[in-house]
Design a protein around this motif. Structure first.
Motif, PDB file in Angstrom:
ATOM      1  N   ILE A 114       9.998   2.210   2.558  1.00  0.00           N
ATOM      2  CA  ILE A 114       8.899   1.898   3.164  1.00  0.00           C
ATOM      3  C   ILE A 114       9.247   1.364   4.621  1.00  0.00           C
ATOM      4  CG2 ILE A 114       8.685   0.600   1.012  1.00  0.00           C
ATOM      5  CD1 ILE A 114      10.672  -1.939   2.050  1.00  0.00           C
ATOM      6  N   VAL A 115       8.079   0.938   5.012  1.00  0.00           N
ATOM      7  CA  VAL A 115       8.340  -0.120   6.759  1.00  0.00           C
ATOM      8  C   VAL A 115       7.230  -1.207   6.360  1.00  0.00           C
ATOM      9  CG1 VAL A 115       6.428   0.112   8.550  1.00  0.00           C
ATOM     10  CG2 VAL A 115       7.424   2.034   7.957  1.00  0.00           C
ATOM     11  N   THR A 116       7.572  -2.289   6.855  1.00  0.00           N
ATOM     12  CA  THR A 116       7.336  -3.807   6.049  1.00  0.00           C
ATOM     13  C   THR A 116       7.140  -4.809   7.922  1.00  0.00           C
ATOM     14  OG1 THR A 116       7.289  -5.664   5.051  1.00  0.00           O
ATOM     15  CG2 THR A 116       9.964  -4.326   5.173  1.00  0.00           C
ATOM     16  N   THR A 117       6.708  -5.262   7.738  1.00  0.00           N
ATOM     17  CA  THR A 117       6.190  -6.074   8.721  1.00  0.00           C
ATOM     18  C   THR A 117       7.421  -7.806   8.135  1.00  0.00           C
ATOM     19  OG1 THR A 117       4.272  -7.530   7.580  1.00  0.00           O
ATOM     20  CG2 THR A 117       4.124  -5.664   9.202  1.00  0.00           C
ATOM     21  N   CYS A 118       7.397  -7.593   6.781  1.00  0.00           N
ATOM     22  CA  CYS A 118       8.726  -8.529   6.650  1.00  0.00           C
ATOM     23  C   CYS A 118      10.150  -8.815   6.257  1.00  0.00           C
ATOM     24  CB  CYS A 118       8.393  -8.995   5.008  1.00  0.00           C
ATOM     25  SG  CYS A 118       6.989  -8.808   3.967  1.00  0.00           S
ATOM     26  N   ALA A 133       6.189   5.032   3.269  1.00  0.00           N
ATOM     27  CA  ALA A 133       6.818   6.125   4.363  1.00  0.00           C
ATOM     28  C   ALA A 133       6.862   7.358   3.965  1.00  0.00           C
ATOM     29  CB  ALA A 133       7.877   5.306   5.716  1.00  0.00           C
ATOM     30  N   LYS A 134       6.636   8.333   3.885  1.00  0.00           N
ATOM     31  CA  LYS A 134       6.468   9.353   3.885  1.00  0.00           C
ATOM     32  C   LYS A 134       7.005  10.373   4.973  1.00  0.00           C
ATOM     33  CE  LYS A 134       4.962   8.836  -1.024  1.00  0.00           C
ATOM     34  NZ  LYS A 134       3.693   9.615  -1.596  1.00  0.00           N
ATOM     35  N   ASN A 135       6.365  11.918   5.022  1.00  0.00           N
ATOM     36  CA  ASN A 135       6.294  12.430   5.950  1.00  0.00           C
ATOM     37  C   ASN A 135       5.413  11.421   7.240  1.00  0.00           C
ATOM     38  OD1 ASN A 135       8.237  14.583   4.722  1.00  0.00           O
ATOM     39  ND2 ASN A 135       6.096  15.312   3.988  1.00  0.00           N
ATOM     40  N   TYR A 190       0.585  -0.992   0.101  1.00  0.00           N
ATOM     41  CA  TYR A 190      -0.084  -0.001   0.167  1.00  0.00           C
ATOM     42  C   TYR A 190       0.691   0.914  -0.131  1.00  0.00           C
ATOM     43  CZ  TYR A 190      -5.026   1.489   0.903  1.00  0.00           C
ATOM     44  OH  TYR A 190      -5.900   2.090   0.810  1.00  0.00           O
ATOM     45  N   ASP A 191       0.313   2.602  -0.183  1.00  0.00           N
ATOM     46  CA  ASP A 191       1.476   3.542  -0.239  1.00  0.00           C
ATOM     47  C   ASP A 191       1.226   4.325   1.288  1.00  0.00           C
ATOM     48  OD1 ASP A 191      -1.328   5.178  -0.146  1.00  0.00           O
ATOM     49  OD2 ASP A 191      -1.427   5.904  -1.846  1.00  0.00           O
ATOM     50  N   ALA A 192       1.741   4.863   1.153  1.00  0.00           N
ATOM     51  CA  ALA A 192       2.240   6.158   2.356  1.00  0.00           C
ATOM     52  C   ALA A 192       0.644   6.065   3.179  1.00  0.00           C
ATOM     53  CB  ALA A 192       2.931   7.393   2.347  1.00  0.00           C
ATOM     54  N   LEU A 193      -0.658   6.551   2.888  1.00  0.00           N
ATOM     55  CA  LEU A 193      -1.552   6.079   3.682  1.00  0.00           C
ATOM     56  C   LEU A 193      -1.988   5.705   4.444  1.00  0.00           C
ATOM     57  CD1 LEU A 193      -4.422   7.423   4.268  1.00  0.00           C
ATOM     58  CD2 LEU A 193      -5.591   6.384   1.654  1.00  0.00           C
ATOM     59  N   ALA A 194      -1.618   3.454   4.136  1.00  0.00           N
ATOM     60  CA  ALA A 194      -1.486   2.908   5.351  1.00  0.00           C
ATOM     61  C   ALA A 194      -0.480   2.886   5.909  1.00  0.00           C
ATOM     62  CB  ALA A 194      -1.824   1.767   4.277  1.00  0.00           C
ATOM     63  N   CYS A 195       0.498   4.045   6.039  1.00  0.00           N
ATOM     64  CA  CYS A 195       1.665   3.231   7.251  1.00  0.00           C
ATOM     65  C   CYS A 195       1.137   4.072   8.287  1.00  0.00           C
ATOM     66  CB  CYS A 195       2.948   4.360   6.889  1.00  0.00           C
ATOM     67  SG  CYS A 195       4.130   4.680   7.894  1.00  0.00           S
TER      68      CYS A 195
END
Length: 202
Positions: free
Chosen positions: A137-141, A69-71, A45-50
């Motif tokens: 990015i932020v990931t659970t992987c 992950a953005k601002n 997903y895009d940064a909206l889901a961060c």
């Protein structure tokens, strides 16, 4: 391959665009995972889901997440960015997917309101025309290779640029003139047929 879509439900989904989109996305991924068991391992997903809401939701479904992950106002994520920026690159790729050089930085952190440790990865890209850009990015992987993460997040960006923009620009879907799953399923193929004939006979 499109395997499902979900309609926005006025009155049920949040009024704000961002919150409304996330509500629809949560409902859709829940439906897809239920209908297509063992088909999906990772959702991108895009940064909206961060945020903790999305990351916790995918945990309840038993799938991993990769999000841009953005601002972001999340203090723990800001700290993860600082940690990665101060560290040495964990990998450096030359001539990777048409880029002159890609430096990879990463750190592990715990996001506020998320129990599971997360992985923050930054790809600092030097293009062949000497311009620079970055993808965070932020990931659970936690065990996925950096190159696989890079390919996945770039493929997601290609979907955004190609499919979504084409639907808006070429198929008139910037505004939805029909509502309901059956209507959209009927209209989309009709539009594609018309566009195909326009290309063939123009």
């Amino acid at each position: 391959m499109v395997i499902d879509f979900e309609m926005y439900k006025p009155g049920q989904d949040a009024v704000s665009k961002d919150e409304g989109e996330l509500n629809v996305a949560k409902r859709q991924i829940s439906s897809v995972v239920k209908s297509h068991k063992n088909l999906i391992d990772v959702v991108v997903y895009d940064a909206l889901a961060c945020n903790s809401i999305w990351i916790n939701h995918r945990k309840d479904l038993g799938i991993d997440a990769i999000v841009r992950a953005k601002n972001n106002n999340n203090n723990s994520l800001r700290l993860a960015k600082k940690t990665a920026n101060k560290a040495e690159a964990v990998e450096v790729w030359k001539d990777e997917q048409g880029f002159e050089k890609v430096h990879v930085y990463q750190s592990t952190f715990t996001m506020d309101n998320v129990e599971q440790p997360l992985r923050f990865v930054k790809f600092a890209i030097k293009h062949k025309n000497k311009l620079r850009s970055q993808i965070m990015i932020v990931t659970t992987c936690m065990d996925m290779t950096q190159k696989t993460l890079f390919k996945i997040i770039r493929a997601r960006w290609d979907i955004e640029n190609s499919i979504f923009n084409n639907l808006k620009r070429d198929c008139g879907f910037e505004h939805c003139f029909v509502h309901g799953g059956n209507a959209i399923e009927a209209v989309l193929p009709l539009i594609f047929i018309i566009r195909y004939h326009e290309v063939i006979f123009s």
